[in-house]
Design a protein around this motif. Structure first.
Motif, PDB file in Angstrom:
ATOM      1  N   PHE A  11      -1.043   6.145  18.962  1.00 34.72           N
ATOM      2  CA  PHE A  11      -0.280   6.599  17.801  1.00 34.72           C
ATOM      3  C   PHE A  11       0.196   5.430  16.941  1.00 34.72           C
ATOM      4  O   PHE A  11       0.305   5.565  15.718  1.00 34.72           O
ATOM      5  CB  PHE A  11       0.894   7.475  18.234  1.00 34.72           C
ATOM      6  N   GLN A  12       0.485   4.295  17.552  1.00 32.09           N
ATOM      7  CA  GLN A  12       0.876   3.118  16.784  1.00 32.09           C
ATOM      8  C   GLN A  12      -0.282   2.654  15.902  1.00 32.09           C
ATOM      9  O   GLN A  12      -0.096   2.360  14.725  1.00 32.09           O
ATOM     10  CB  GLN A  12       1.315   1.994  17.727  1.00 32.09           C
ATOM     11  N   LYS A  13      -1.505   2.619  16.466  1.00 34.14           N
ATOM     12  CA  LYS A  13      -2.675   2.238  15.671  1.00 34.14           C
ATOM     13  C   LYS A  13      -2.922   3.251  14.558  1.00 34.14           C
ATOM     14  O   LYS A  13      -3.244   2.878  13.429  1.00 34.14           O
ATOM     15  CB  LYS A  13      -3.914   2.140  16.563  1.00 34.14           C
ATOM     16  N   LEU A  14      -2.764   4.527  14.876  1.00 32.39           N
ATOM     17  CA  LEU A  14      -2.942   5.569  13.866  1.00 32.39           C
ATOM     18  C   LEU A  14      -1.904   5.435  12.759  1.00 32.39           C
ATOM     19  O   LEU A  14      -2.231   5.563  11.567  1.00 32.39           O
ATOM     20  CB  LEU A  14      -2.839   6.943  14.526  1.00 32.39           C
ATOM     21  N   ASN A  15      -0.675   5.120  13.114  1.00 32.52           N
ATOM     22  CA  ASN A  15       0.385   4.928  12.138  1.00 32.52           C
ATOM     23  C   ASN A  15       0.099   3.723  11.250  1.00 32.52           C
ATOM     24  O   ASN A  15       0.293   3.775  10.023  1.00 32.52           O
ATOM     25  CB  ASN A  15       1.726   4.768  12.851  1.00 32.52           C
ATOM     26  N   GLU A  16      -0.383   2.631  11.853  1.00 32.38           N
ATOM     27  CA  GLU A  16      -0.738   1.447  11.059  1.00 32.38           C
ATOM     28  C   GLU A  16      -1.873   1.759  10.090  1.00 32.38           C
ATOM     29  O   GLU A  16      -1.850   1.347   8.934  1.00 32.38           O
ATOM     30  CB  GLU A  16      -1.133   0.295  11.989  1.00 32.38           C
ATOM     31  N   TYR A  17      -2.873   2.512  10.554  1.00 31.57           N
ATOM     32  CA  TYR A  17      -3.986   2.906   9.687  1.00 31.57           C
ATOM     33  C   TYR A  17      -3.479   3.738   8.509  1.00 31.57           C
ATOM     34  O   TYR A  17      -3.878   3.513   7.356  1.00 31.57           O
ATOM     35  CB  TYR A  17      -5.020   3.694  10.493  1.00 31.57           C
ATOM     36  N   CYS A  18      -2.590   4.679   8.795  1.00 29.86           N
ATOM     37  CA  CYS A  18      -2.030   5.522   7.723  1.00 29.86           C
ATOM     38  C   CYS A  18      -1.236   4.681   6.732  1.00 29.86           C
ATOM     39  O   CYS A  18      -1.333   4.888   5.523  1.00 29.86           O
ATOM     40  CB  CYS A  18      -1.162   6.627   8.310  1.00 29.86           C
ATOM     41  N   ASP A  19      -0.442   3.736   7.236  1.00 27.94           N
ATOM     42  CA  ASP A  19       0.334   2.860   6.349  1.00 27.94           C
ATOM     43  C   ASP A  19      -0.588   2.041   5.445  1.00 27.94           C
ATOM     44  O   ASP A  19      -0.328   1.904   4.240  1.00 27.94           O
ATOM     45  CB  ASP A  19       1.229   1.921   7.160  1.00 27.94           C
ATOM     46  N   GLU A  20      -1.668   1.495   6.022  1.00 33.31           N
ATOM     47  CA  GLU A  20      -2.621   0.720   5.220  1.00 33.31           C
ATOM     48  C   GLU A  20      -3.299   1.597   4.166  1.00 33.31           C
ATOM     49  O   GLU A  20      -3.463   1.174   3.012  1.00 33.31           O
ATOM     50  CB  GLU A  20      -3.679   0.088   6.126  1.00 33.31           C
ATOM     51  N   THR A  21      -3.671   2.795   4.551  1.00 33.08           N
ATOM     52  CA  THR A  21      -4.332   3.711   3.616  1.00 33.08           C
ATOM     53  C   THR A  21      -3.401   4.093   2.478  1.00 33.08           C
ATOM     54  O   THR A  21      -3.813   4.113   1.304  1.00 33.08           O
ATOM     55  CB  THR A  21      -4.815   4.968   4.360  1.00 33.08           C
ATOM     56  N   VAL A  22      -2.154   4.383   2.794  1.00 25.95           N
ATOM     57  CA  VAL A  22      -1.184   4.727   1.759  1.00 25.95           C
ATOM     58  C   VAL A  22      -0.970   3.534   0.826  1.00 25.95           C
ATOM     59  O   VAL A  22      -0.895   3.703  -0.407  1.00 25.95           O
ATOM     60  CB  VAL A  22       0.152   5.197   2.401  1.00 25.95           C
ATOM     61  N   ALA A  23      -0.904   2.331   1.373  1.00 27.81           N
ATOM     62  CA  ALA A  23      -0.731   1.131   0.541  1.00 27.81           C
ATOM     63  C   ALA A  23      -1.929   0.955  -0.391  1.00 27.81           C
ATOM     64  O   ALA A  23      -1.762   0.623  -1.577  1.00 27.81           O
ATOM     65  CB  ALA A  23      -0.554  -0.101   1.419  1.00 27.81           C
ATOM     66  N   GLU A  24      -3.138   1.193   0.119  1.00 30.67           N
ATOM     67  CA  GLU A  24      -4.328   1.090  -0.726  1.00 30.67           C
ATOM     68  C   GLU A  24      -4.327   2.137  -1.831  1.00 30.67           C
ATOM     69  O   GLU A  24      -4.680   1.849  -2.985  1.00 30.67           O
ATOM     70  CB  GLU A  24      -5.592   1.233   0.127  1.00 30.67           C
ATOM     71  N   ILE A  25      -3.919   3.346  -1.501  1.00 29.90           N
ATOM     72  CA  ILE A  25      -3.870   4.409  -2.512  1.00 29.90           C
ATOM     73  C   ILE A  25      -2.834   4.071  -3.580  1.00 29.90           C
ATOM     74  O   ILE A  25      -3.087   4.233  -4.778  1.00 29.90           O
ATOM     75  CB  ILE A  25      -3.568   5.768  -1.846  1.00 29.90           C
ATOM     76  N   ARG A  26      -1.668   3.618  -3.154  1.00 28.59           N
ATOM     77  CA  ARG A  26      -0.628   3.241  -4.126  1.00 28.59           C
ATOM     78  C   ARG A  26      -1.109   2.107  -5.031  1.00 28.59           C
ATOM     79  O   ARG A  26      -0.883   2.140  -6.236  1.00 28.59           O
ATOM     80  CB  ARG A  26       0.654   2.839  -3.418  1.00 28.59           C
ATOM     81  N   ALA A  27      -1.750   1.097  -4.450  1.00 35.35           N
ATOM     82  CA  ALA A  27      -2.267  -0.011  -5.254  1.00 35.35           C
ATOM     83  C   ALA A  27      -3.309   0.494  -6.239  1.00 35.35           C
ATOM     84  O   ALA A  27      -3.335   0.076  -7.401  1.00 35.35           O
ATOM     85  CB  ALA A  27      -2.859  -1.088  -4.347  1.00 35.35           C
ATOM     86  N   SER A  28      -4.153   1.393  -5.804  1.00 34.46           N
ATOM     87  CA  SER A  28      -5.182   1.967  -6.672  1.00 34.46           C
ATOM     88  C   SER A  28      -4.538   2.752  -7.815  1.00 34.46           C
ATOM     89  O   SER A  28      -4.967   2.640  -8.979  1.00 34.46           O
ATOM     90  CB  SER A  28      -6.100   2.878  -5.870  1.00 34.46           C
ATOM     91  N   LEU A  29      -3.503   3.502  -7.520  1.00 32.57           N
ATOM     92  CA  LEU A  29      -2.815   4.281  -8.546  1.00 32.57           C
ATOM     93  C   LEU A  29      -2.111   3.342  -9.551  1.00 32.57           C
ATOM     94  O   LEU A  29      -2.080   3.636 -10.749  1.00 32.57           O
ATOM     95  CB  LEU A  29      -1.812   5.233  -7.927  1.00 32.57           C
ATOM     96  N   GLU A  30      -1.539   2.255  -9.058  1.00 28.85           N
ATOM     97  CA  GLU A  30      -0.886   1.304  -9.943  1.00 28.85           C
ATOM     98  C   GLU A  30      -1.892   0.626 -10.859  1.00 28.85           C
ATOM     99  O   GLU A  30      -1.625   0.402 -12.043  1.00 28.85           O
ATOM    100  CB  GLU A  30      -0.122   0.266  -9.137  1.00 28.85           C
ATOM    101  N   ARG A  31      -3.083   0.303 -10.323  1.00 25.94           N
ATOM    102  CA  ARG A  31      -4.116  -0.322 -11.146  1.00 25.94           C
ATOM    103  C   ARG A  31      -4.586   0.626 -12.245  1.00 25.94           C
ATOM    104  O   ARG A  31      -4.791   0.215 -13.380  1.00 25.94           O
ATOM    105  CB  ARG A  31      -5.313  -0.728 -10.278  1.00 25.94           C
ATOM    106  N   THR A  32      -4.729   1.905 -11.912  1.00 29.31           N
ATOM    107  CA  THR A  32      -5.202   2.865 -12.933  1.00 29.31           C
ATOM    108  C   THR A  32      -4.130   3.148 -13.957  1.00 29.31           C
ATOM    109  O   THR A  32      -4.426   3.430 -15.112  1.00 29.31           O
ATOM    110  CB  THR A  32      -5.668   4.173 -12.289  1.00 29.31           C
ATOM    111  N   SER A  33      -2.855   3.072 -13.579  1.00 33.80           N
ATOM    112  CA  SER A  33      -1.804   3.344 -14.551  1.00 33.80           C
ATOM    113  C   SER A  33      -1.588   2.155 -15.491  1.00 33.80           C
ATOM    114  O   SER A  33      -1.068   2.324 -16.589  1.00 33.80           O
ATOM    115  CB  SER A  33      -0.499   3.681 -13.839  1.00 33.80           C
ATOM    116  N   LEU A  34      -2.000   0.954 -15.102  1.00 37.98           N
ATOM    117  CA  LEU A  34      -1.864  -0.218 -15.959  1.00 37.98           C
ATOM    118  C   LEU A  34      -2.943  -0.251 -17.028  1.00 37.98           C
ATOM    119  O   LEU A  34      -2.790  -0.939 -18.039  1.00 37.98           O
ATOM    120  CB  LEU A  34      -1.911  -1.502 -15.116  1.00 37.98           C
ATOM    121  N   ARG A  35      -4.002   0.454 -16.870  1.00 33.39           N
ATOM    122  CA  ARG A  35      -5.108   0.431 -17.836  1.00 33.39           C
ATOM    123  C   ARG A  35      -4.790   1.190 -19.067  1.00 33.39           C
ATOM    124  O   ARG A  35      -4.171   1.871 -19.529  1.00 33.39           O
ATOM    125  CB  ARG A  35      -6.378   1.029 -17.223  1.00 33.39           C
TER     126      ARG A  35
END
Length: 76
Positions: A52-76
């Protein structure tokens, strides 16, 4: 024991209730609480915790990537 107009019915009911209770499995048997030793259960819990710790870390990384992607698209 002879019955006189059903006077032994409560006794028979009590005896059958005692027999039924004695034939039921104990809670430990029903739920297999003691089938595995405590050390084995602790090991299983540690393995689940790591999973579950590995799964939680994976989810945290995925959420961070999605947020970064959303921030990049909103800056355009």
């Amino acid at each position: 024991m002879s019955s006189h107009k059903g006077h032994d019915t409560p006794i028979r009911s009590a005896l059958s209730a005692v027999d039924a209770a004695a034939s039921r499995p104990s809670p430990a048997d029903r739920f297999n609480i003691d089938r595995e030793g405590p050390a084995k259960r602790a090991g299983n819990l540690r393995a689940l915790q790591q999973h579950f710790q590995k799964l939680n870390e994976y989810c945290d990384e995925t959420v961070a990537e999605i947020r970064a992607s959303l921030e990049r698209t909103s800056l355009r």
